[in-house]
Design a protein around this motif. Structure first.
Motif, PDB file in Angstrom:
ATOM      1  N   PHE A  20      -3.398 -10.987   0.701  1.00  0.00           N
ATOM      2  CA  PHE A  20      -3.364  -9.868  -0.231  1.00  0.00           C
ATOM      3  C   PHE A  20      -2.043  -9.136  -0.080  1.00  0.00           C
ATOM      4  O   PHE A  20      -1.527  -8.981   1.031  1.00  0.00           O
ATOM      5  CB  PHE A  20      -4.514  -8.892   0.041  1.00  0.00           C
ATOM      6  N   ARG A  21      -1.504  -8.679  -1.195  1.00  0.00           N
ATOM      7  CA  ARG A  21      -0.270  -7.896  -1.184  1.00  0.00           C
ATOM      8  C   ARG A  21      -0.382  -6.806  -2.243  1.00  0.00           C
ATOM      9  O   ARG A  21      -0.930  -7.028  -3.318  1.00  0.00           O
ATOM     10  CB  ARG A  21       0.913  -8.813  -1.484  1.00  0.00           C
ATOM     11  N   ASP A  22       0.162  -5.640  -1.951  1.00  0.00           N
ATOM     12  CA  ASP A  22       0.123  -4.488  -2.850  1.00  0.00           C
ATOM     13  C   ASP A  22       1.562  -4.009  -3.036  1.00  0.00           C
ATOM     14  O   ASP A  22       2.226  -3.653  -2.067  1.00  0.00           O
ATOM     15  CB  ASP A  22      -0.742  -3.400  -2.221  1.00  0.00           C
ATOM     16  N   THR A  23       2.056  -4.000  -4.284  1.00  0.00           N
ATOM     17  CA  THR A  23       3.452  -3.618  -4.496  1.00  0.00           C
ATOM     18  C   THR A  23       3.712  -2.154  -4.155  1.00  0.00           C
ATOM     19  O   THR A  23       4.824  -1.816  -3.736  1.00  0.00           O
ATOM     20  CB  THR A  23       3.912  -3.932  -5.934  1.00  0.00           C
ATOM     21  N   ASP A  24       2.724  -1.276  -4.313  1.00  0.00           N
ATOM     22  CA  ASP A  24       2.919   0.116  -3.898  1.00  0.00           C
ATOM     23  C   ASP A  24       3.163   0.181  -2.389  1.00  0.00           C
ATOM     24  O   ASP A  24       4.040   0.918  -1.922  1.00  0.00           O
ATOM     25  CB  ASP A  24       1.722   0.989  -4.274  1.00  0.00           C
ATOM     26  N   ALA A  25       2.407  -0.588  -1.620  1.00  0.00           N
ATOM     27  CA  ALA A  25       2.601  -0.628  -0.163  1.00  0.00           C
ATOM     28  C   ALA A  25       3.976  -1.203   0.172  1.00  0.00           C
ATOM     29  O   ALA A  25       4.629  -0.742   1.119  1.00  0.00           O
ATOM     30  CB  ALA A  25       1.500  -1.443   0.498  1.00  0.00           C
ATOM     31  N   ASP A  26       4.425  -2.187  -0.597  1.00  0.00           N
ATOM     32  CA  ASP A  26       5.762  -2.755  -0.384  1.00  0.00           C
ATOM     33  C   ASP A  26       6.835  -1.687  -0.584  1.00  0.00           C
ATOM     34  O   ASP A  26       7.801  -1.610   0.183  1.00  0.00           O
ATOM     35  CB  ASP A  26       6.026  -3.917  -1.352  1.00  0.00           C
TER      36      ASP A  26
END
Length: 160
Positions: A20-26
């Protein structure tokens, strides 16, 4: 905004046996600042550029479940990147949105008159969400697990 993209995304990734990846977290990790701080310190245009870059990088490099920030689809280039991908628009009504995000949560775009502003944002964004989405899944009154089930069904995906 507040629809549960991150929570549902994590459940989906687990069920599909992927990452899972979240662009906001990036964006937060790369900038060292929370999203609200970026809006205050550098403004929304700067944040949107960081968002465009984060989405480009994530779409190119990540093969698992990806959650995008609620405004990412406002960018035409981002919509182009999403074309043909199994995108799901998680949908909810204004009352539920306000309940989930809260009136005092750090949501810079909802700082003044959150109900009206949320409606305005959705009027702008809904056509773009539906343009890129292969499926629309309602989240209201559902647990993240129920929403994940609905996403899997809508995309005709099998659990790992």
């Amino acid at each position: 905004m507040g629809v549960g993209k991150t929570t549902v995304g994590r459940v989906l990734a687990e069920r599909l046996g992927t990452t899972f990846r979240d662009t906001d977290a990036d964006i937060v990790a790369a900038s060292g600042k929370e999203i609200a701080e970026i809006f205050i310190d550098e403004g929304e245009p700067h944040f949107r550029e960081l968002e465009r870059q984060a989405v480009r990088t994530a779409v190119a490099a990540h093969t698992g479940v990806l959650a995008l920030g609620g405004g990412a689809v406002m960018d035409e280039g981002t919509r182009g990147l999403l074309s043909g991908l199994p995108v799901v628009f998680l949908e909810m009504g204004v009352a539920e949105a306000v309940r989930r995000t809260g009136l005092d949560a750090p949501r810079p775009l909802l700082a003044v008159n959150p109900r009206q502003r949320w409606r305005e944002l959705m009027e702008q964004r809904r056509p773009l969400y539906t343009e890129v989405a292969r499926a629309v899944v309602a989240t209201e009154g559902r647990t993240p697990e129920d929403v994940a089930d609905a996403v899997l069904d809508a995309l005709e995906l099998k659990q790992a």
